[in-house]
Scaffold this motif. Structure first.
Motif, short mmCIF file in Angstrom:
data_model
loop_
_atom_site.label_atom_id
_atom_site.label_comp_id
_atom_site.label_asym_id
_atom_site.label_seq_id
_atom_site.Cartn_x
_atom_site.Cartn_y
_atom_site.Cartn_z
N SER A 1 0.84 -1.19 0.00
CA SER A 1 0.00 0.00 0.00
C SER A 1 0.88 1.24 0.00
O SER A 1 1.96 1.25 0.58
N GLY A 2 0.40 2.31 -0.65
CA GLY A 2 1.15 3.55 -0.70
C GLY A 2 2.03 3.64 -1.92
O GLY A 2 2.05 2.76 -2.78
N GLU B 1 -5.60 2.83 -3.70
CA GLU B 1 -5.03 4.05 -3.12
C GLU B 1 -6.10 5.11 -2.90
O GLU B 1 -6.03 5.88 -1.93
N ARG C 1 -7.61 4.26 0.33
CA ARG C 1 -6.70 4.58 1.44
C ARG C 1 -6.72 6.07 1.74
O ARG C 1 -6.77 6.48 2.92
N THR D 1 1.55 9.74 0.16
CA THR D 1 2.34 8.59 -0.26
C THR D 1 2.22 7.40 0.68
O THR D 1 2.54 6.26 0.29
N GLY D 2 1.80 7.64 1.92
CA GLY D 2 1.78 6.57 2.90
C GLY D 2 3.15 6.25 3.46
O GLY D 2 3.32 5.24 4.16
#
Length: 282
Positions: A2-3, A102, A105, A193-194
Protein backbone atom coordinates in the motif's frame (compact mmCIF):
# COMPACT_ATOMS: atom_id res chain seq x y z
CA UNK A 1 2.04 -3.05 -0.98
CA UNK A 2 0.00 0.00 0.00
CA UNK A 3 1.15 3.55 -0.70
CA UNK A 4 3.62 4.98 -3.17
CA UNK A 5 6.44 2.83 -4.49
CA UNK A 6 8.64 5.42 -6.17
CA UNK A 7 9.32 8.99 -7.14
CA UNK A 8 7.89 8.39 -10.60
CA UNK A 9 8.71 11.75 -12.18
CA UNK A 10 9.18 15.45 -11.69
CA UNK A 11 7.62 18.03 -14.00
CA UNK A 12 9.40 21.18 -15.16
CA UNK A 13 6.85 23.58 -16.62
CA UNK A 14 6.90 26.51 -19.04
CA UNK A 15 4.94 28.58 -21.51
CA UNK A 16 7.76 28.19 -24.08
CA UNK A 17 8.07 24.51 -24.86
CA UNK A 18 10.65 24.71 -27.66
CA UNK A 19 13.04 26.77 -25.51
CA UNK A 20 12.75 24.39 -22.55
CA UNK A 21 13.21 21.31 -24.72
CA UNK A 22 16.26 22.80 -26.44
CA UNK A 23 17.78 23.61 -23.03
CA UNK A 24 17.49 19.99 -21.91
CA UNK A 25 18.93 18.69 -25.14
CA UNK A 26 21.92 20.97 -24.52
CA UNK A 27 22.23 19.33 -21.10
CA UNK A 28 22.62 15.98 -22.83
CA UNK A 29 19.16 14.45 -22.55
CA UNK A 30 17.61 12.51 -25.42
CA UNK A 31 13.93 13.53 -25.38
CA UNK A 32 10.80 11.76 -26.52
CA UNK A 33 8.76 13.35 -29.34
CA UNK A 34 6.28 16.15 -28.60
CA UNK A 35 3.03 14.67 -27.26
CA UNK A 36 -0.20 16.63 -26.83
CA UNK A 37 -2.22 15.71 -23.75
CA UNK A 38 -5.91 15.03 -23.30
CA UNK A 39 -8.00 13.92 -20.37
CA UNK A 40 -11.14 14.39 -18.30
CA UNK A 41 -11.90 17.47 -16.21
CA UNK A 42 -13.70 15.20 -13.73
CA UNK A 43 -13.93 11.41 -13.43
CA UNK A 44 -17.27 11.27 -15.28
CA UNK A 45 -16.50 13.94 -17.93
CA UNK A 46 -15.65 13.12 -21.56
CA UNK A 47 -12.06 13.05 -22.77
CA UNK A 48 -11.06 16.37 -24.35
CA UNK A 49 -7.85 17.93 -25.73
CA UNK A 50 -5.87 19.90 -23.16
CA UNK A 51 -3.74 22.99 -23.71
CA UNK A 52 -0.63 21.11 -22.65
CA UNK A 53 2.00 18.93 -24.27
CA UNK A 54 5.29 17.49 -23.20
CA UNK A 55 8.57 15.90 -24.06
CA UNK A 56 10.23 13.61 -21.54
CA UNK A 57 13.68 12.40 -20.58
CA UNK A 58 12.96 8.76 -19.80
CA UNK A 59 15.41 7.20 -17.35
CA UNK A 60 15.91 3.62 -16.25
CA UNK A 61 14.41 4.73 -12.95
CA UNK A 62 11.80 7.48 -13.23
CA UNK A 63 11.78 10.35 -15.71
CA UNK A 64 11.73 14.12 -16.20
CA UNK A 65 8.59 15.61 -17.74
CA UNK A 66 9.09 18.88 -19.63
CA UNK A 67 5.56 20.27 -19.79
CA UNK A 68 4.38 23.32 -21.73
CA UNK A 69 1.21 25.19 -22.60
CA UNK A 70 0.98 24.74 -26.36
CA UNK A 71 -2.53 26.11 -27.01
CA UNK A 72 -3.63 28.76 -24.47
CA UNK A 73 -7.21 28.65 -25.81
CA UNK A 74 -7.76 25.17 -24.34
CA UNK A 75 -8.14 23.89 -20.78
CA UNK A 76 -4.71 24.10 -19.11
CA UNK A 77 -5.49 21.81 -16.14
CA UNK A 78 -4.15 24.51 -13.73
CA UNK A 79 -0.73 24.69 -15.37
CA UNK A 80 -1.40 28.38 -16.13
CA UNK A 81 -2.00 28.99 -12.41
CA UNK A 82 1.31 27.32 -11.54
CA UNK A 83 3.19 29.35 -14.14
CA UNK A 84 1.77 32.59 -12.78
CA UNK A 85 3.90 31.81 -9.68
CA UNK A 86 7.14 30.95 -11.53
CA UNK A 87 8.48 28.94 -14.44
CA UNK A 88 10.16 25.78 -13.17
CA UNK A 89 9.30 22.59 -11.34
CA UNK A 90 5.65 22.27 -10.30
CA UNK A 91 4.98 18.52 -10.41
CA UNK A 92 5.91 15.66 -8.08
CA UNK A 93 4.43 12.34 -9.14
CA UNK A 94 4.74 9.18 -7.07
CA UNK A 95 4.28 5.74 -8.56
CA UNK A 96 1.44 3.52 -7.33
CA UNK A 97 0.33 0.02 -8.29
CA UNK A 98 -3.45 0.20 -7.80
CA UNK A 99 -5.30 3.49 -8.20
CA UNK A 100 -8.62 2.26 -6.80
CA UNK A 101 -6.98 0.83 -3.68
CA UNK A 102 -5.03 4.05 -3.12
CA UNK A 103 -8.20 6.10 -3.59
CA UNK A 104 -9.81 4.19 -0.74
CA UNK A 105 -6.70 4.58 1.44
CA UNK A 106 -6.64 8.34 0.91
CA UNK A 107 -10.35 8.67 1.62
CA UNK A 108 -9.87 6.76 4.88
CA UNK A 109 -7.09 9.24 5.70
CA UNK A 110 -9.55 12.11 5.30
CA UNK A 111 -8.46 13.34 1.86
CA UNK A 112 -11.52 14.20 -0.22
CA UNK A 113 -11.12 12.98 -3.79
CA UNK A 114 -13.98 12.68 -6.32
CA UNK A 115 -12.41 9.64 -7.95
CA UNK A 116 -9.54 8.52 -10.12
CA UNK A 117 -8.50 11.11 -12.72
CA UNK A 118 -7.47 9.98 -16.18
CA UNK A 119 -4.88 11.33 -18.61
CA UNK A 120 -3.63 10.11 -21.96
CA UNK A 121 -1.32 11.19 -24.74
CA UNK A 122 0.18 9.78 -27.93
CA UNK A 123 3.65 8.30 -27.76
CA UNK A 124 5.28 9.30 -31.06
CA UNK A 125 2.51 9.03 -33.68
CA UNK A 126 -0.64 11.15 -33.11
CA UNK A 127 -2.69 8.35 -34.66
CA UNK A 128 -0.79 5.52 -32.97
CA UNK A 129 -0.90 3.94 -29.51
CA UNK A 130 -1.65 6.26 -26.60
CA UNK A 131 0.01 6.19 -23.22
CA UNK A 132 -2.63 6.09 -20.48
CA UNK A 133 -2.39 7.03 -16.81
CA UNK A 134 -4.55 6.97 -13.69
CA UNK A 135 -3.93 9.88 -11.31
CA UNK A 136 -4.79 10.80 -7.74
CA UNK A 137 -3.85 14.47 -7.22
CA UNK A 138 -3.68 15.96 -3.73
CA UNK A 139 -6.41 18.63 -3.86
CA UNK A 140 -5.37 22.29 -3.80
CA UNK A 141 -1.81 21.61 -2.69
CA UNK A 142 0.06 24.93 -2.34
CA UNK A 143 3.34 23.18 -3.23
CA UNK A 144 2.20 22.37 -6.80
CA UNK A 145 0.77 19.26 -8.43
CA UNK A 146 1.44 16.50 -5.92
CA UNK A 147 -0.02 13.25 -7.17
CA UNK A 148 0.03 9.49 -7.24
CA UNK A 149 0.20 8.01 -10.72
CA UNK A 150 -0.36 4.53 -12.11
CA UNK A 151 1.06 3.77 -15.53
CA UNK A 152 -1.44 1.69 -17.48
CA UNK A 153 0.86 1.38 -20.51
CA UNK A 154 4.44 1.53 -19.15
CA UNK A 155 5.84 -0.40 -22.10
CA UNK A 156 4.98 2.53 -24.38
CA UNK A 157 7.07 5.00 -22.36
CA UNK A 158 10.09 3.02 -21.19
CA UNK A 159 11.31 2.03 -24.64
CA UNK A 160 15.00 1.21 -24.99
CA UNK A 161 15.44 3.79 -27.76
CA UNK A 162 14.74 6.60 -25.25
CA UNK A 163 16.81 5.35 -22.30
CA UNK A 164 20.32 6.17 -23.52
CA UNK A 165 21.42 9.76 -22.90
CA UNK A 166 24.64 11.51 -23.94
CA UNK A 167 25.02 12.74 -20.34
CA UNK A 168 24.70 9.13 -19.03
CA UNK A 169 21.71 9.91 -16.79
CA UNK A 170 20.05 6.75 -15.48
CA UNK A 171 17.92 7.47 -12.40
CA UNK A 172 15.73 10.11 -10.77
CA UNK A 173 16.77 9.97 -7.14
CA UNK A 174 15.33 12.91 -5.25
CA UNK A 175 13.28 16.08 -5.36
CA UNK A 176 13.88 19.10 -3.12
CA UNK A 177 10.94 21.12 -1.79
CA UNK A 178 11.37 24.35 0.20
CA UNK A 179 8.33 25.28 2.27
CA UNK A 180 7.62 28.01 4.83
CA UNK A 181 5.99 25.38 7.06
CA UNK A 182 8.12 22.34 6.33
CA UNK A 183 6.26 20.25 8.91
CA UNK A 184 2.88 20.84 7.26
CA UNK A 185 4.19 20.13 3.75
CA UNK A 186 5.98 17.00 4.96
CA UNK A 187 2.82 15.76 6.67
CA UNK A 188 0.82 16.29 3.47
CA UNK A 189 3.34 14.31 1.43
CA UNK A 190 3.39 11.56 4.05
CA UNK A 191 -0.41 11.25 3.89
CA UNK A 192 -0.38 11.19 0.10
CA UNK A 193 2.34 8.59 -0.26
CA UNK A 194 1.78 6.57 2.90
CA UNK A 195 5.53 6.83 3.62
CA UNK A 196 7.09 7.69 6.96
CA UNK A 197 9.16 10.83 7.51
CA UNK A 198 12.71 11.08 8.81
CA UNK A 199 14.74 14.09 9.97
CA UNK A 200 16.77 15.67 7.19
CA UNK A 201 20.39 16.49 8.11
CA UNK A 202 20.02 20.02 6.69
CA UNK A 203 16.86 20.64 8.71
CA UNK A 204 13.29 19.73 7.83
CA UNK A 205 12.28 16.26 6.75
CA UNK A 206 13.11 13.46 4.34
CA UNK A 207 10.53 11.19 2.76
CA UNK A 208 12.08 7.95 1.51
CA UNK A 209 10.43 5.48 -0.86
CA UNK A 210 11.63 2.12 -2.19
CA UNK A 211 12.84 4.13 -5.19
CA UNK A 212 13.67 7.80 -4.75
CA UNK A 213 12.40 10.33 -2.26
CA UNK A 214 11.83 13.99 -1.35
CA UNK A 215 13.60 16.43 0.96
CA UNK A 216 11.23 18.96 2.54
CA UNK A 217 13.32 21.86 3.81
CA UNK A 218 12.73 25.15 5.60
CA UNK A 219 13.81 28.28 3.66
CA UNK A 220 16.93 28.78 5.76
CA UNK A 221 18.30 25.40 4.59
CA UNK A 222 18.16 26.22 0.88
CA UNK A 223 21.53 27.99 0.71
CA UNK A 224 23.35 25.02 2.23
CA UNK A 225 21.74 22.41 -0.03
CA UNK A 226 21.58 24.37 -3.31
CA UNK A 227 24.07 27.26 -2.97
CA UNK A 228 23.14 30.32 -4.99
CA UNK A 229 19.54 29.23 -5.64
CA UNK A 230 16.90 31.72 -4.51
CA UNK A 231 13.20 31.01 -4.05
CA UNK A 232 10.98 33.25 -6.23
CA UNK A 233 8.10 32.45 -3.89
CA UNK A 234 7.18 29.84 -1.29
CA UNK A 235 6.48 26.96 -1.34
CA UNK A 236 9.11 26.30 -4.03
CA UNK A 237 10.03 23.05 -5.75
CA UNK A 238 13.66 24.06 -5.94
CA UNK A 239 15.40 21.18 -7.68
CA UNK A 240 15.99 17.50 -8.18
CA UNK A 241 18.79 14.95 -8.27
CA UNK A 242 19.72 12.69 -11.18
CA UNK A 243 22.28 9.88 -10.97
CA UNK A 244 24.60 9.05 -13.86
CA UNK A 245 26.36 5.75 -14.50
CA UNK A 246 29.81 7.22 -15.25
CA UNK A 247 30.58 9.26 -12.13
CA UNK A 248 29.50 12.46 -13.93
CA UNK A 249 32.33 12.26 -16.48
CA UNK A 250 30.09 12.98 -19.48
CA UNK A 251 28.31 15.91 -17.89
CA UNK A 252 31.63 17.41 -16.74
CA UNK A 253 32.96 17.21 -20.29
CA UNK A 254 29.75 18.65 -21.68
CA UNK A 255 29.14 21.61 -19.34
CA UNK A 256 32.53 22.31 -17.74
CA UNK A 257 32.56 25.52 -15.74
CA UNK A 258 28.78 25.95 -15.98
CA UNK A 259 28.48 23.27 -13.28
CA UNK A 260 28.64 24.27 -9.63
CA UNK A 261 29.82 21.91 -6.87
CA UNK A 262 27.11 21.29 -4.26
CA UNK A 263 26.83 18.76 -1.44
CA UNK A 264 26.51 15.35 -3.11
CA UNK A 265 27.20 16.33 -6.70
CA UNK A 266 27.34 18.94 -9.44
CA UNK A 267 24.55 21.45 -9.99
CA UNK A 268 23.23 22.90 -13.21
CA UNK A 269 21.92 26.36 -12.19
CA UNK A 270 18.17 26.94 -12.59
CA UNK A 271 18.74 29.45 -15.41
CA UNK A 272 20.14 26.63 -17.56
CA UNK A 273 17.58 23.98 -16.56
CA UNK A 274 14.18 25.62 -16.98
CA UNK A 275 13.98 27.23 -13.54
CA UNK A 276 14.82 24.18 -11.41
CA UNK A 277 18.25 23.33 -10.03
CA UNK A 278 19.42 20.03 -11.53
CA UNK A 279 21.98 18.14 -9.45
CA UNK A 280 23.95 15.29 -11.03
CA UNK A 281 24.82 12.97 -8.15
CA UNK A 282 28.43 11.98 -7.66
Amino acid sequence: MSGAESLDHVGVCTRDGPALWAAYERLGFALTPVARQSGRRSPDAPVEPFATGNRCAMLRQGYIELLAILDPSLFANRLDVFLDRYAGMHILAFGMADAEAELERLRRAGIELPGVAHLERPVDDPDGPRARFSRLPLPDAPEGRLQLIQHLTPELLWQERWLEHPNRAVALEQAILVAPDAAASAAALSRLTGAALEPDPAGGYALRLPQGGVRILPPEALAAVLPGVEAPTLPFLAGYVIRTDDGNAAIRARLGEALRPVPGGLMVPPALAGGAALVFAA
